[in-house]
Scaffold this active site. Structure first.
Site, PDB file in Angstrom:
ATOM      1  N   GLU A 101      31.177  30.068  -3.818  1.00 45.61           N
ATOM      2  CA  GLU A 101      31.363  29.298  -5.061  1.00 45.61           C
ATOM      3  C   GLU A 101      32.671  29.703  -5.723  1.00 45.61           C
ATOM      4  OE1 GLU A 101      30.556  26.904  -6.792  1.00 45.61           O
ATOM      5  OE2 GLU A 101      28.419  26.613  -7.087  1.00 45.61           O
ATOM      6  N   ASP A 105      28.776  30.536 -13.990  1.00 43.10           N
ATOM      7  CA  ASP A 105      28.819  30.469 -15.449  1.00 43.10           C
ATOM      8  C   ASP A 105      27.410  30.813 -15.947  1.00 43.10           C
ATOM      9  OD1 ASP A 105      29.256  29.378 -18.061  1.00 43.10           O
ATOM     10  OD2 ASP A 105      30.814  28.106 -17.264  1.00 43.10           O
ATOM     11  N   VAL A 155      39.226  27.866 -17.706  1.00 44.00           N
ATOM     12  CA  VAL A 155      40.225  28.149 -16.671  1.00 44.00           C
ATOM     13  C   VAL A 155      40.273  27.026 -15.640  1.00 44.00           C
ATOM     14  CG1 VAL A 155      40.331  30.661 -16.825  1.00 44.00           C
ATOM     15  CG2 VAL A 155      38.504  29.620 -15.483  1.00 44.00           C
ATOM     16  N   ASP A 161      38.683  22.852 -12.017  1.00 51.35           N
ATOM     17  CA  ASP A 161      39.258  21.657 -12.637  1.00 51.35           C
ATOM     18  C   ASP A 161      38.936  21.526 -14.103  1.00 51.35           C
ATOM     19  OD1 ASP A 161      36.422  21.122 -12.152  1.00 51.35           O
ATOM     20  OD2 ASP A 161      36.894  19.068 -12.717  1.00 51.35           O
ATOM     21  N   ARG A 167      43.019  21.192  -9.845  1.00 53.76           N
ATOM     22  CA  ARG A 167      42.405  22.007  -8.788  1.00 53.76           C
ATOM     23  C   ARG A 167      43.456  22.558  -7.827  1.00 53.76           C
ATOM     24  NH1 ARG A 167      36.772  21.130  -8.737  1.00 53.76           N
ATOM     25  NH2 ARG A 167      36.077  19.045  -9.231  1.00 53.76           N
TER      26      ARG A 167
HETATM   27  C1  PRP Z   1      30.918  24.472 -11.213  1.00 57.62           C
HETATM   28  C2  PRP Z   1      30.876  25.617 -10.203  1.00 57.62           C
HETATM   29  C3  PRP Z   1      29.418  25.865 -10.050  1.00 57.62           C
HETATM   30  C4  PRP Z   1      28.855  25.540 -11.424  1.00 57.62           C
HETATM   31  C5  PRP Z   1      28.681  26.813 -12.190  1.00 57.62           C
HETATM   32  O1  PRP Z   1      30.757  23.283 -10.519  1.00 57.62           O
HETATM   33  O2  PRP Z   1      31.486  25.278  -8.993  1.00 57.62           O
HETATM   34  O3  PRP Z   1      28.827  25.033  -9.065  1.00 57.62           O
HETATM   35  O4  PRP Z   1      29.823  24.723 -12.088  1.00 57.62           O
HETATM   36  O5  PRP Z   1      28.065  26.580 -13.413  1.00 57.62           O
HETATM   37  P1  PRP Z   1      26.681  27.240 -13.817  1.00 57.62           P
HETATM   38  O6  PRP Z   1      26.714  28.676 -13.373  1.00 57.62           O
HETATM   39  O7  PRP Z   1      26.670  27.110 -15.328  1.00 57.62           O
HETATM   40  O8  PRP Z   1      25.572  26.472 -13.190  1.00 57.62           O
HETATM   41  P2  PRP Z   1      31.017  21.841 -11.158  1.00 57.62           P
HETATM   42  O9  PRP Z   1      29.693  21.227 -11.514  1.00 57.62           O
HETATM   43  O10 PRP Z   1      32.034  21.934 -12.253  1.00 57.62           O
HETATM   44  O11 PRP Z   1      31.566  21.033  -9.910  1.00 57.62           O
HETATM   45  P3  PRP Z   1      32.917  21.209  -9.053  1.00 57.62           P
HETATM   46  O12 PRP Z   1      32.694  22.366  -8.104  1.00 57.62           O
HETATM   47  O13 PRP Z   1      33.037  19.919  -8.334  1.00 57.62           O
HETATM   48  O14 PRP Z   1      34.054  21.489 -10.005  1.00 57.62           O
END
Ligand code: PRP
Length: 181
Positions: A101, A105, A155, A161, A167
């Protein structure tokens, strides 16, 4: 609100050196012979994954697969319920798996995803994240490999993104709101 790029938070040199260290940890833990399936979670992890796998030795038995998931919820908060847009091509049953990943967050997306993948009976299931925004955590997730702890700032870059943008940046940067004219 409109945003613009601000400062470099993590430079491309620091990222490259940490990626090499993580790859070395993976080699040490996994050994050379066991098949290792690296699962990238699209879209954010794509940049990190492609650099990471190229730091693994040529004779290591590495396979790559991708999943595209999205966490239900509003713009700023994920609900922890994961919708699969694109699933893995291959079975992970009996395999050593590392989920890659870009950022953790709240941890809700990853914890839900791990439960789902556990149900497919891999031999082992580990997690590798580039950025850990721990102050935002709502549910504990064990991170086996982690690049950097980051503060609770917006960030972008190196896969991350804002509204689909930035990205492709080589460095990880912060963004700031554009002052209203
Ligand atoms: C982001 C990241 C994780 C998730 C983390 O993905 O890649 O999958 O958010 O957040 P959390 O810990 O609060 O669940 P996003 O949904 O932004 O998709 P992306 O990878 O396409 O940017």
């Amino acid at each position: 609100m409109e945003y613009k790029l601000d400062k470099i938070m993590i430079s491309r040199e620091k990222i490259a050196s940490r990626v090499r260290e993580i790859a070395a940890e993976i080699v040490k833990d996994n050994g050379m012979n066991d098949e290792l399936v690296i699962v990238g979670i699209l879209t954010g992890a794509a940049v990190f994954l492609t650099d990471l796998v190229r730091e693994l030795p040529e004779d290591m038995n590495v396979k790559i697969d991708f999943m595209s998931v999205a966490s239900y919820g509003n713009d700023t908060k994920s609900s922890g319920v994961v919708r699969i847009y694109h699933d893995l091509k291959n079975s992970i049953e009996g395999k050593n798996v590392i989920v890659v990943e870009d950022i953790v967050d709240s941890g809700l997306t990853l914890s839900h995803l791990l439960k789902l993948l556990e149900g497919r009976h891999p031999s082992s299931l580990k997690v590798c994240v580039l950025l850990d925004k721990y102050s935002r955590r709502e549910t504990e997730v064990k991170l086996d490999y982690c690049g950097f702890q980051v503060p609770d700032e917006f960030v972008v870059g190196y896969g991350l993104d804002y509204a689909g943008r930035w990205r492709h940046l080589k460095d990880i940067k912060t963004v700031v709101p554009v002052e209203a004219k």
